[in-house]
Design a protein around this motif. Structure first.
Motif, short mmCIF file in Angstrom:
data_model
loop_
_atom_site.label_atom_id
_atom_site.label_comp_id
_atom_site.label_asym_id
_atom_site.label_seq_id
_atom_site.Cartn_x
_atom_site.Cartn_y
_atom_site.Cartn_z
N HIS A 45 0.81 -1.21 0.00
CA HIS A 45 0.00 0.00 0.00
C HIS A 45 0.85 1.27 0.00
N THR A 46 2.06 1.22 0.55
CA THR A 46 2.86 2.43 0.70
C THR A 46 3.83 2.67 -0.45
N ASP A 47 4.31 1.62 -1.12
CA ASP A 47 5.31 1.81 -2.18
C ASP A 47 4.81 2.69 -3.33
N PRO A 48 3.57 2.54 -3.79
CA PRO A 48 3.12 3.45 -4.86
C PRO A 48 3.22 4.92 -4.45
N TRP A 49 3.00 5.22 -3.17
CA TRP A 49 3.09 6.60 -2.72
C TRP A 49 4.55 7.05 -2.62
N ARG A 50 5.45 6.10 -2.39
CA ARG A 50 6.87 6.45 -2.36
C ARG A 50 7.34 6.96 -3.72
N VAL A 51 6.71 6.47 -4.78
CA VAL A 51 7.06 6.93 -6.12
C VAL A 51 6.90 8.45 -6.22
N MET A 52 5.89 9.00 -5.56
CA MET A 52 5.67 10.44 -5.60
C MET A 52 6.81 11.18 -4.90
N ARG A 53 7.29 10.61 -3.80
CA ARG A 53 8.41 11.23 -3.08
C ARG A 53 9.69 11.16 -3.91
N ILE A 54 9.89 10.01 -4.56
CA ILE A 54 11.07 9.85 -5.43
C ILE A 54 11.00 10.86 -6.57
N GLN A 55 9.82 10.99 -7.17
CA GLN A 55 9.64 11.95 -8.25
C GLN A 55 9.95 13.36 -7.76
N ALA A 56 9.51 13.68 -6.56
CA ALA A 56 9.74 15.01 -6.00
C ALA A 56 11.22 15.29 -5.82
N GLU A 57 12.00 14.26 -5.46
CA GLU A 57 13.44 14.46 -5.29
C GLU A 57 14.10 14.79 -6.62
N PHE A 58 13.70 14.10 -7.67
CA PHE A 58 14.25 14.41 -8.98
C PHE A 58 13.87 15.82 -9.42
N VAL A 59 12.61 16.19 -9.21
CA VAL A 59 12.15 17.52 -9.61
C VAL A 59 12.91 18.59 -8.83
N GLU A 60 13.09 18.38 -7.53
CA GLU A 60 13.80 19.35 -6.71
C GLU A 60 15.26 19.46 -7.14
N GLY A 61 15.90 18.32 -7.38
CA GLY A 61 17.30 18.33 -7.81
C GLY A 61 17.47 19.00 -9.15
N PHE A 62 16.63 18.64 -10.13
CA PHE A 62 16.72 19.25 -11.46
C PHE A 62 16.49 20.76 -11.37
N GLY A 63 15.52 21.16 -10.56
CA GLY A 63 15.22 22.58 -10.44
C GLY A 63 16.35 23.37 -9.81
N ALA A 64 16.97 22.80 -8.78
CA ALA A 64 18.04 23.50 -8.06
C ALA A 64 19.31 23.62 -8.89
N LEU A 65 19.57 22.61 -9.74
CA LEU A 65 20.85 22.54 -10.44
C LEU A 65 20.76 22.92 -11.92
N ALA A 66 19.57 23.23 -12.41
CA ALA A 66 19.38 23.45 -13.84
C ALA A 66 20.26 24.56 -14.40
N GLU A 67 20.53 25.59 -13.62
CA GLU A 67 21.31 26.72 -14.12
C GLU A 67 22.75 26.69 -13.63
N LEU A 68 23.19 25.51 -13.15
CA LEU A 68 24.57 25.37 -12.70
C LEU A 68 25.52 25.52 -13.88
N PRO A 69 26.61 26.29 -13.73
CA PRO A 69 27.59 26.38 -14.82
C PRO A 69 28.35 25.07 -14.96
N LYS A 70 29.29 25.03 -15.89
CA LYS A 70 30.10 23.81 -16.06
C LYS A 70 30.69 23.41 -14.71
N ALA A 71 30.70 22.10 -14.45
CA ALA A 71 31.03 21.65 -13.10
C ALA A 71 31.81 20.34 -13.13
N VAL A 72 32.50 20.07 -12.02
CA VAL A 72 33.23 18.83 -11.82
C VAL A 72 32.79 18.23 -10.50
N THR A 73 32.46 16.95 -10.52
CA THR A 73 32.12 16.25 -9.28
C THR A 73 33.39 15.65 -8.69
#
Length: 254
Positions: A45-73
């Motif tokens: 019952h809970t795993d389908p809802w976890r997908v929404m949290r996982i999706q939110a992490e990707f959205v948050e990460g993409f949004g925060a880093l979208a305008e990052l200049p060239k970078a090195v990890t």
């Protein structure tokens, strides 16, 4: 300690949430609860809802880093002490990358990660930390200018790759090795292109490099071209040159 002196504040990250004092001692992490198959059947019952949290992490990460200049990890051990020579190397490396026009991305923790973030920040560069919920590590180090905290390793790993033009691995443990071999696999299979992987510190990495050459390549498990994906060095200028050359090649294609 004087009874009037403040005790160090216990703190732990749970994704974007900060836990302090008694709440910081929670014994499980979100990744563990997702991946551990044992326990009651309420996961149905809970795993389908976890997908929404996982999706939110990707959205948050993409949004925060979208305008990052060239970078090195840059990866490295969280256990490196500030008085260790490897800390100073990380600091100089972060500064050199910043002076070359690259943002630095680390796991945001202490040790070598802190050193790289510190060097970049002190040099006026862009210092990024991508934290992870762990039971034994505290929050982002104070030298992170842009920080994103993740619950799930796989979401964080995507950000390390997507927004970087190169990986540099300082001496580190399982986490560093995990990221190293994942990056090599992605480059080998052409999931990412023009992406150099630098091993910094010959005395630390030489044994692994030799084993890959003498056992893995010699046994036919990888090809000679695969070994060329790795660059082993002790020189900061050399490491930065490798990154710059790869970025110029990438620019020509794009």
């Amino acid at each position: 300690m004087n009874e009037n002196q403040e005790q160090p504040l216990k703190e732990r990250q749970r994704g974007p949430v900060t836990l302090r004092r008694d709440r910081s001692s929670e014994s499980t992490t979100t990744d563990q609860r997702l991946l551990d198959a044992r326990g009651p059947s309420d996961w149905v019952h809970t795993d389908p809802w976890r997908v929404m949290r996982i999706q939110a992490e990707f959205v948050e990460g993409f949004g925060a880093l979208a305008e990052l200049p060239k970078a090195v990890t840059v990866f490295g051990s969280a256990r490196t002490k500030p008085d260790h020579p490897e800390y100073e190397i990380g600091r100089k490396l972060g500064g050199a990358l910043a002076e070359a026009g690259f943002a630095v991305i680390t796991g945001g923790g202490p040790g070598s990660m802190e050193a790289v973030n510190r060097g970049a920040s002190e040099a006026g560069g862009y210092s990024v930390g991508l934290g992870i919920e762990l039971p034994f590590e505290q929050g982002l180090n104070p030298w992170v200018d842009l920080g994103v905290n993740f619950r799930y390793f796989f979401a964080r790993k995507t950000m390390f790759i997507k927004y970087a033009q190169a990986f540099i691995c300082l001496p580190g443990g399982f986490g560093t090795l995990d990221e190293l071999f994942e990056a090599l696999t992605l480059v080998q299979t052409k999931k990412v292109t023009k992406f150099p992987v630098v091993l910094f510190g010959r005395s630390y990495w030489q044994g692994l490099y030799d084993w890959l050459h003498d056992s893995v390549e010699a046994g036919g498990k990888i090809g000679a071209k695969d070994m060329q994906l790795l660059h082993l060095t002790d020189d900061i200028d050399d490491a930065v040159r490798v990154v710059q050359d790869a970025y110029r090649a990438w620019e020509q294609v794009h």
